[in-house]
Design a protein around this motif. Structure first.
Motif, PDB file in Angstrom:
ATOM      1  N   LEU A 241     -21.758  -0.894   2.810  1.00  0.00           N
ATOM      2  CA  LEU A 241     -20.415  -1.235   2.368  1.00  0.00           C
ATOM      3  C   LEU A 241     -20.442  -2.394   1.378  1.00  0.00           C
ATOM      4  CD1 LEU A 241     -17.391  -0.724   2.632  1.00  0.00           C
ATOM      5  CD2 LEU A 241     -17.371  -2.266   4.597  1.00  0.00           C
ATOM      6  N   TYR A 253     -11.888  -3.048   0.739  1.00  0.00           N
ATOM      7  CA  TYR A 253     -12.121  -2.745   2.146  1.00  0.00           C
ATOM      8  C   TYR A 253     -11.225  -3.662   2.960  1.00  0.00           C
ATOM      9  CZ  TYR A 253     -14.545  -2.361   6.671  1.00  0.00           C
ATOM     10  OH  TYR A 253     -14.861  -2.161   8.001  1.00  0.00           O
ATOM     11  N   THR A 255      -9.949  -4.571   6.789  1.00  0.00           N
ATOM     12  CA  THR A 255     -10.303  -4.367   8.192  1.00  0.00           C
ATOM     13  C   THR A 255      -9.633  -5.394   9.079  1.00  0.00           C
ATOM     14  OG1 THR A 255     -12.143  -4.148   9.763  1.00  0.00           O
ATOM     15  CG2 THR A 255     -12.382  -5.792   8.016  1.00  0.00           C
ATOM     16  N   ALA A 268     -13.132  -7.675  -0.016  1.00  0.00           N
ATOM     17  CA  ALA A 268     -12.853  -7.315   1.377  1.00  0.00           C
ATOM     18  C   ALA A 268     -11.720  -8.188   1.900  1.00  0.00           C
ATOM     19  CB  ALA A 268     -14.101  -7.495   2.239  1.00  0.00           C
TER      20      ALA A 268
END
Length: 391
Positions: A241, A253, A255, A268
């Motif tokens: 990733l 990304y 999360t 991220a």
């Protein structure tokens, strides 16, 4: 009176099901019949012999020693769907955060502190670096169409104008009925990898799903794909990733499970596990967990257990006996023979299994005496024997 230990602060809604007339609830209860837990780790706990059940106010049960509980006949419950709306709302928020680089923009704007009257000019000059696409008309791939995935899929299709494709080989009838007709069901996860502009993952962490977002999967995805993971950190291969984010293969990304590796990744967005952090979710989870404990302790019913089969019972037709035992051939016959030898009729019987374990519920025309109880407990493979109404 049943004794319940709480390992975290739990909403007072539990008292609606676990009433003071029948339940003593305390944080320091030494010999509990049941335990209510949220996030506290139980792996180093000495589980008392009195313990019959554990109810986790939430979906994940990684904080509970499931294997040990199963071997000892302790039923473990979770509360699937109780926090689904809370998590789904955050997923939709994450969709926008990743697509429009909102988090990056906010972080940059804070660096302008101290520029005084120049802030507005600097914002207009620098905002272009945070431009991102709208989601309307784009394709969202939803992997896992359970309670959370179904809400996300419907919201994206009906409210955001996205083209939604979903993949779930184990979809339940209830989830299938809840899905909008606008959602296309994919026959393989590879189809989602190949066609989706945005991908959100809603599957449990298992040996099969660990690292599923890895080098091979990412290679199949569109350039500039946006990924969302609100299930478990380990579903994504951190090394693969990070490389994909650095190269731009993956545009963002988002999360809900920050790790040291994620915090270092380019583009991220790490949200501090806020998925279920709403007052409504906490109440819903606590209420469901309390009802699961009550129904098992008082009636022997098992609903939403992660380690034993579902046992849904109607009104008792006699004296109810619940036996937890190994799933071995001949167990039901041995139990029936022992009861028949004592001249006791079985009015009704239910036997269900789950992998190596089974539960047999009997409705007898009279209460078994101490000798029969001793004989049943002594049968090879019997782990736990209960008379729910007599506990």
């Amino acid at each position: 009176m049943y004794k319940i230990q709480t390992l975290n602060n739990i909403s007072d809604v539990i008292h609606q099901s676990l009433t003071a007339e029948r339940y003593l609830i305390a944080k320091e209860e030494p010999v509990p019949d049941g335990i209510l837990v949220r996030s506290a780790s139980m792996h180093d706990m000495d589980l008392p012999d009195s313990l019959l059940a554990i109810a986790r106010a939430g979906a994940g049960t990684n904080n509970i020693p499931i294997d040990e509980c199963t071997k000892r006949g302790i039923v473990v419950f979770n509360t699937p769907g109780a926090n689904a709306n809370a998590v789904a709302e955050l997923v939709i928020c994450g969709l926008m955060l990743g697509s429009r680089n909102v988090a990056g923009g906010i972080d940059w704007a804070r660096t302008l502190d101290g520029q005084g009257a120049e802030v507005a000019k600097l914002v207009e000059k620098g905002k272009a670096q945070f431009a991102g696409p709208e989601v309307r008309g784009k394709t969202l791939g939803v992997i896992g169409l359970g309670a959370i995935g179904a809400i996300v899929a419907n919201a994206a299709a009906q409210g955001l104008g996205m083209n939604v494709i979903g993949y779930d080989p184990f979809i339940s009838v209830e989830s299938a009925w809840s899905l909008s007709r606008a959602i296309k069901r994919s026959s393989s996860v590879d189809e989602i990898f190949h066609t989706a502009d945005y991908i959100t993952v809603h599957v449990p962490l298992t040996d099969a799903t660990r690292g599923m977002i890895g080098q091979s999967a990412i290679a199949q995805m569109k350039d500039g794909v946006h990924l969302l993971n609100f299930s478990r950190a380990e579903l994504a291969d951190a090394e693969a990733l990070a490389a994909a984010l650095e190269s731009g293969k993956v545009a963002s990304y988002v999360t809900d499970f920050p790790t040291q590796a994620v915090l270092k990744m380019k583009n991220a967005v790490a949200i501090p596990h806020l998925g279920a952090s709403t007052p409504e979710s906490e109440v819903n989870c606590a209420d469901m967990a309390a009802r699961e404990l009550r129904d098992y302790l008082e009636d022997g019913q098992i609903r939403n257990s992660v380690n034993f089969p579902e046992i849904i019972l109607g009104h008792s037709e006699g004296v109810r006996v619940l036996i937890i035992h190994e799933n071995e051939p001949g167990m039901v016959s041995a139990i029936s023979a022992a009861i028949g030898a004592r001249k006791i009729n079985i009015n009704n019987m239910l036997n269900k299994s789950r992998r190596d374990m089974a539960v047999t519920v009997l409705e007898l025309d009279r209460e078994p005496d101490d000798m029969l109880m001793t004989q049943l407990k002594a049968l090879p493979g019997v782990i736990r024997l209960r008379l729910p109404a007599k506990d």
